[in-house]
Design a protein around this motif. Structure first.
Motif, mmCIF file in Angstrom:
data_model
loop_
_atom_site.group_PDB
_atom_site.id
_atom_site.type_symbol
_atom_site.label_atom_id
_atom_site.label_comp_id
_atom_site.label_asym_id
_atom_site.label_seq_id
_atom_site.Cartn_x
_atom_site.Cartn_y
_atom_site.Cartn_z
ATOM 1 N N THR B 837 74.643 -4.577 -1.915
ATOM 2 C CA THR B 837 75.493 -5.441 -2.754
ATOM 3 C C THR B 837 76.511 -5.716 -2.056
ATOM 4 O O THR B 837 77.125 -5.399 -1.418
ATOM 5 N N LEU B 838 76.709 -6.929 -2.448
ATOM 6 C CA LEU B 838 77.723 -8.317 -2.175
ATOM 7 C C LEU B 838 78.492 -7.958 -3.634
ATOM 8 O O LEU B 838 78.456 -8.148 -4.736
ATOM 9 N N ILE B 839 80.269 -7.214 -3.861
ATOM 10 C CA ILE B 839 80.302 -7.766 -4.884
ATOM 11 C C ILE B 839 81.774 -9.038 -4.782
ATOM 12 O O ILE B 839 82.407 -8.703 -4.601
ATOM 13 N N LEU B 840 81.855 -9.486 -5.801
ATOM 14 C CA LEU B 840 82.452 -10.367 -5.934
ATOM 15 C C LEU B 840 83.146 -10.815 -7.283
ATOM 16 O O LEU B 840 82.595 -10.429 -8.496
ATOM 17 N N SER B 841 84.332 -11.331 -7.892
ATOM 18 C CA SER B 841 85.148 -11.518 -8.203
ATOM 19 C C SER B 841 84.337 -12.485 -9.666
ATOM 20 O O SER B 841 83.822 -13.712 -8.860
ATOM 21 N N ALA B 842 84.998 -12.753 -10.622
ATOM 22 C CA ALA B 842 84.292 -13.540 -11.798
ATOM 23 C C ALA B 842 84.509 -14.759 -10.832
ATOM 24 O O ALA B 842 83.550 -15.853 -10.780
ATOM 25 N N ASP B 843 85.309 -14.961 -10.989
ATOM 26 C CA ASP B 843 86.210 -16.579 -9.979
ATOM 27 C C ASP B 843 85.283 -17.082 -9.817
ATOM 28 O O ASP B 843 84.865 -18.176 -9.305
ATOM 29 N N ASP B 844 85.159 -16.242 -8.296
ATOM 30 C CA ASP B 844 84.776 -16.695 -6.773
ATOM 31 C C ASP B 844 83.247 -17.073 -7.104
ATOM 32 O O ASP B 844 82.208 -17.476 -6.747
ATOM 33 N N ALA B 845 82.146 -15.656 -8.596
ATOM 34 C CA ALA B 845 80.777 -15.755 -8.978
ATOM 35 C C ALA B 845 80.751 -17.112 -9.047
ATOM 36 O O ALA B 845 80.343 -18.322 -8.784
ATOM 37 N N LEU B 846 81.494 -17.703 -9.717
ATOM 38 C CA LEU B 846 81.891 -18.665 -10.961
ATOM 39 C C LEU B 846 81.336 -19.784 -10.086
ATOM 40 O O LEU B 846 80.990 -21.307 -9.940
ATOM 41 N N GLN B 847 82.734 -19.946 -8.734
ATOM 42 C CA GLN B 847 82.839 -21.223 -7.884
ATOM 43 C C GLN B 847 81.268 -21.665 -6.855
ATOM 44 O O GLN B 847 81.364 -22.476 -6.969
#
Ligand code: SF4
Ligand code: SF4
Ligand code: FES
Ligand code: FES
Lengths: 165, 922
Positions: B837-847
């Motif tokens: 698993t890689l955990i991403l911030s919501a902003d980064d995921a969106l981008q």
């Protein structure tokens, strides 16, 4: 775990009414019973998907809300008929031949407690005392209280109720 | 103290406790269901009824509930009055009306509190002839089996699950005769502590699924005192064995370490010892890469040749191997050629060792954690890294509410009343962490920050308390937070600082030590908790000498200084990057690997030796608080396997300078030798009685209950001769039902049983005080006691975190299921572990146009790896988290800068669960 995406399952009216209740109390989850009643008023019963949506809106888990919903007999977690008949099976009514009337009613509708008529009109549920013991035996059909029941007038009463709406 | 009279006899009991507790504490029997020593009283089952009399003239008395009645001086009670007995018999008869009477097919049978209480209450014949309610059971996931028909509606499960463990997905559903305890729909229970339901539920509703499928009754289980090897907390456990297989793991009560509860990794993670990947036989690698099996004798010969007198020998030890094995390796190769084999957590771990030994602040025991009135967590998602501690922290936040209740004169055991008074009142618990945590629901504040910023917060608060210079460049919010928290610290009475190795960043630990010192200067009752990743990280850390790092080993190998490298219970791929392992393997002519499971490191070995697991060997582990604890074999037939230290002892035969090692035939001799050489470890001998222990009649402690059956028939498929009792020369325990099982030192108790009390509830018969210490003394011994004044240690404030200009900063994230090497091979744990698993911030995921479960390729300086995305809205800007310990992610390091690319083709986890339950990633 709460899934916020399910909230839109509820209508804007339902959400507005629930939010109104929430605004009156300190904690969101304290509005649980009101919220369940609101949705039931709109939809007749509380489905699994409504339950999840209400839970998400009130920031509680579906389990916590379902624990409350299923605790109360008058929150319906299964579809019910257009009218719910709450028939008193408590002691004063029993003394005044409540059982006999209930039998007759079941015969007329072709259903027992917990069942819904094939045409979807009525669901019959027992209720322990409607607070009208002095006029026993009694039942409620929808929001109407019927007192001094007698096997003879059941049929006309139901026809009358049917014409009512 | 209060004097009370029970059936005409006078007793001295604790004031303020309840009558049930007092009665049980006196060793008397009174049946109960809803009360639990860790959960308190709610008076819902009505089973603990007894008679209370107004005064000496009152001969009628009145029924009261023992668990709800406070002890008062001069109280007159009767347990044996016929009216009380009749009442109790009626209650149990009512509770039993719907019970299916299916004990013969119930996994609880034979250790069932309901059975015990039914017999105790005298309910023998069923009179109820009506229909019984039946329920549809739920699939609660791979760990817990559900059988609702056996429920007596005591409500313990929901009180434990919701109120104690903070779970939200188990509730009491329905009402009156239809009440149902389960989820709102089928699905895996979410709490990391769900497994305790198996022991909390007094009936067979919640049982251990792996035990249900591979079943043995308690009375047929051979057990031994053991220690959980799945993290650094060192919870005490009781593994149960039959036919050479581990059947289940139960909690073993230790007042100061784990109390009544385990986490699910510990309870269900031991199954790896039954795994197909266990090494059963020694093997020598042939030219084609395959291994030729060797007998034990051949293997020892080969080993002795490889470790011969003139061979340049080096060794890599392991924080998951026992102290004895590590010490033996170190003695064999010499301390300057020994490497403890720590992984990426090494720097942080060293910082923890310094903080523990020189920090001058005592580590909290379990009751001290639960008693804390202010908790500051510095860089740990404690539920993932030291789960049992998280469960204790969940109790600590109740202290303010308990105080409010006490002010109103309500006793702490009045559970419903206390919770009603407290409502949402919580003692402060502040978390500075690098991602969302599972404690956030009880935290007053959760700040997510990059590890260096976490360290800066720690130093800033330390400075604020010491009125020293602050930390430059904090944001306005951070400054306010520090100021507010400083005043809270001053107002606290029992503050607790929690930190550890999980961020793989030593500065976090330095900050925690500095903070702890600053707080401790204000409050003598300040305590710390530092987590370490493995069961013996601290034990290995305590070994003194000129030890080497893995990098030194590689350098020595490449310089041609190593002929033979002995790798003890260590998969090197989990410790250093693949490229380094390859270099090491290429540079060393002979590698000997000793391990319990087949690992990738075995492929690089010329000789592989099978090591006995924690269920097959005896040894000592030192937990994160520095407590040395002994575990004992529960399996008698270990085949070709030997404990690590035994192999290594045999290896020493040809070593001219260390042939003395060979004479250390027994564990007690090894312990003596360790103590003689390493004074700081002197205490390990006292961690448990030695092999000379004998009970009153000259026998060792029994591993089998009195009713152990089939002893002579169990192996009839192999031999018709009656087997001899296996001999265990090293242990103070015997593989027999003969011997003391009652008046035992706590370190030697293999099971709890008392006449009439077959379930684990019999524990109170062995406690000096309900919920307190055991009569048999405290098992294990603390090797580290704080000395000197609180010391701030290395006080260097790191620079503020700057997000990389391009790419992301990697942060280490532990997972309770999957991060730990061995438990990840237990079938139940495997089934609940997440993928890479890689955990991403919501902003980064969106981008990046990525959503949860999407595929992403992570590119580092060494290569790339495919991961599944998890979105965490709280992740600090500029960082991404990776799951530590996942087999695909072993080459990632906290602090590296990585870039990301969307990977469209990645199949989702749900799509790739292969038929054998093993996940495959494309
Ligand atoms: S499931 Fe077990 S713990 Fe829960 S109410 Fe029923 S008997 Fe009690
Ligand atoms: S994994 Fe750690 S917290 Fe869990 S039971 Fe084992 S020692 Fe205890
Ligand atoms: S008993 Fe029927 S209304 Fe009260
Ligand atoms: S144990 Fe006292 S009422 Fe249940």
């Amino acid at each position: 775990m709460t899934d916020l995406d399910v909230i839109p399952t509820l209508s804007p009216e339902e959400i507005a009414e629930i939010e109104h209740e929430v605004a009156l109390i300190p904690r969101r989850d304290s509005a649980a019973i009101d919220a369940l009643m609101i949705v039931q008023r709109h939809r007749g019963w509380v489905s699994d998907s409504s339950l999840k949506a209400i839970a998400a809106l009130l920031e509680m888990s579906p389990e916590e809300l379902d624990g409350i919903a299923t605790f109360y007999n008058l929150i319906y977690r299964q579809p019910v008929g257009e009218q719910v008949i709450l028939f008193c099976d408590s002691v004063s009514c029993w003394l005044r031949n409540g059982d006999g009337v209930k039998e007759k009613l079941s015969e007329l509708l072709g259903i027992d407690y917990g069942q819904t008529t094939a045409d979807g009109r009525y669901t019959l549920i027992p209720v322990p005392c409607l607070g009208a013991c002095d006029r026993a035996p009694v039942m409620m059909v929808g929001d109407d209280l019927h007192t001094h029941l007698d096997d003879c007038d059941l049929a006309s009463l139901l026809t009358c109720e049917a014409n009512h709406d | 103290m209060a004097t009370i009279s029970i059936d005409g006899k006078h007793y001295e009991v604790e004031d303020g406790s309840n009558v049930l507790e007092a009665v049980l504490g006196l060793g008397l029997d009174l049946p109960y269901f809803c009360w639990h020593p860790a959960l308190g009283s709610v008076g819902s089952c009505r089973q603990c009824a007894l008679l209370q009399f107004q005064n000496a003239d009152d001969d009628r008395g009145r029924i009261v509930m023992g668990c709800m009645t406070q002890v008062t001086d001069g109280m007159l009670l009767s347990l044996s009055d016929s009216r009380a007995k009749a009442f109790r018999a009626d209650v149990i008869e009512a509770l039993m009306t719907n019970h299916p009477h299916d004990c013969p097919v119930c996994a609880e049978g034979g250790e069932c509190h309901l059975q015990d209480m039914t017999v105790m209450s005298g309910h023998r014949d069923r009179r109820y002839n009506g229909l019984k309610n039946t329920h549809v059971n739920q699939d609660l996931g791979p760990l817990i089996h559900h059988e609702m028909n056996r429920c007596i509606a005591c409500y313990r499960c929901v009180r434990y699950y919701q109120d104690y463990a903070g779970g939200t997905d188990l509730a009491a559903l329905g009402s009156h005769d239809h009440v149902y305890f389960g989820r709102h729909e089928d699905g895996t229970l979410e709490s990391e502590f769900a497994g305790n339901l198996v022991e909390v539920c007094p009936t067979g509703v919640f049982t251990d699924k792996s035990l249900v499928h591979d079943y043995t009754r308690k009375w047929d289980l051979q057990s031994a005192p053991s220690i959980c090897t799945a993290c650094g907390v060192g919870c005490n456990t009781i593994p149960g064995e039959r036919y050479g297989r581990l059947k289940r793991i139960h909690n073993r009560y230790h007042h100061e370490v784990n109390g009544y509860f385990l986490c699910d990794r510990g309870r269900f993670g031991g199954g790896w010892v039954n795994s197909e990947r266990r090494l059963r036989q020694a093997g020598a690698q042939m030219s084609d890469g395959c291994f030729a099996p060797l007998t034990q004798e051949q293997a020892v010969q080969r080993l002795q040749t490889l470790c011969g007198a003139d061979s340049k020998l080096w060794g890599i030890g392991s924080p998951r191997a026992s102290l004895e094995s590590n010490w033996m390796l170190r003695s064999l190769v010499g301390d300057e050629h020994y490497c403890p084999g720590f992984g990426p957590e090494q720097d942080a771990l060293r910082a923890v060792m310094t903080a523990l030994t020189e920090g001058g602040v005592a580590t909290a025991t379990l009751p001290e954690i639960e008693a804390a009135d202010l908790v500051i967590i510095v860089g740990e998602d404690i539920t993932q890294s030291a789960p049992r501690i998280a469960l204790a922290l969940r109790q600590s936040v109740r202290n303010l509410g308990l105080e409010q209740a006490a002010n109103l004169g309500v006793q702490h055991w009045q559970d419903a009343a206390v919770r009603n008074i407290a409502q949402n009142t919580r003692s402060p618990l502040v978390e500075w962490v690098s991602a969302s945590t599972r404690l956030a629901d009880v935290a007053t504040k959760t700040l997510t920050l990059a590890p260096t910023d976490i360290a800066r917060m720690g130093f800033a608060l330390a400075a604020a308390l010491d009125e020293g210079a602050g930390v430059d460049g904090l944001t306005a919010d951070q400054t306010t937070h520090v100021v507010q928290l400083a005043s809270r610290v001053l107002g606290a009475k029992r503050p607790l600082i929690v930190s550890g190795c999980s961020s793989h960043d030593a500065s976090v630990v330095y900050a925690a030590q500095a903070l702890a010192a600053a707080v401790a200067r204000r409050h003598a009752a300040t305590r710390v908790v530092y987590t370490v990743p493995e069961c013996n990280s601290v034990g290995v850390g305590l070994l003194k000498g000129t030890h080497k790092d893995l990098a030194d080993v590689v350098a020595a190998a490449e310089a041609g200084h190593i002929d033979t490298l002995v790798v003890l219970e260590n998969d090197l791929y989990r410790r250093m990057k693949k490229e380094w392992v390859t270099r090491l393997a290429a540079a060393v002519p002979n590698i000997v690997v000793l391990d319990a499971l087949e690992t990738s490191t075995c492929d690089a070995a010329q000789l592989v030796l099978p090591v006995a697991s924690f269920t097959e060997a005896e040894g000592t582990l030192v937990n994160a608080e520095g407590r040395a604890q002994r575990f004992y074999p529960v399996v008698s037939d270990v085949g070709e396997r030997l404990p690590g230290w035994q192999w290594l002892r045999l290896a020493a035969v040809g070593r001219a300078n260390r042939s003395d090692l060979e004479t250390l035939m027994h564990l007690d001799q090894v312990l003596e030798a360790i103590a003689a050489e390493q004074p700081q470890l002197d205490g390990i001998r006292a961690a448990a009685p030695d092999a000379s222990y004998r009970d009153r009649v000259g026998l060792k402690a029994a591993r089998q209950p009195h009713r152990y059956s089939g002893r002579t028939a169990m192996y009839a498929d192999k031999t018709l001769h009656e087997p001899k009792t296996p001999v265990d020369e090293d242990a103070p325990l015997s593989f027999s039902m003969e011997g003391e099982s009652h008046a035992l030192p706590s370190a030697l108790r293999s099971f709890v049983w008392d006449p009439g009390w077959n379930s684990n509830q019999s524990l109170h018969k062995f406690q000096a005080e309900i919920g307190g210490a055991l009569k048999g003394g405290s098992a294990g011994i603390r090797l580290i006691e704080p000395k000197g004044q609180p010391a701030p240690g290395a006080y260097s404030v790191p620079a503020a975190f700057e997000p990389p200009l391009s790419g992301w900063y990697l942060t280490a994230q532990y997972r309770i299921f999957g991060s730990e090497e061995m438990s990840a091979h237990a079938p139940g744990i495997l089934a609940v572990s997440a993928g890479p698993t890689l955990i991403l911030s919501a902003d980064d995921a969106l981008q990046l146009a990525l959503a949860a479960d999407d595929g992403v390729t992570l590119i580092t300086a060494d290569g790339s790896v495919d991961c599944e995305v998890t979105v965490d809205p709280a992740l600090p800007k500029g960082t991404v988290g990776f799951v530590v310990g996942h087999a695909h992610l072993l080459d990632l390091r906290a602090g590296e800068t990585v870039s990301l690319e969307k990977k469209p083709g990645l199949m989702r986890r749900s799509e790739v669960i292969a038929s054998d339950g093993v996940r495959v990633y494309g």
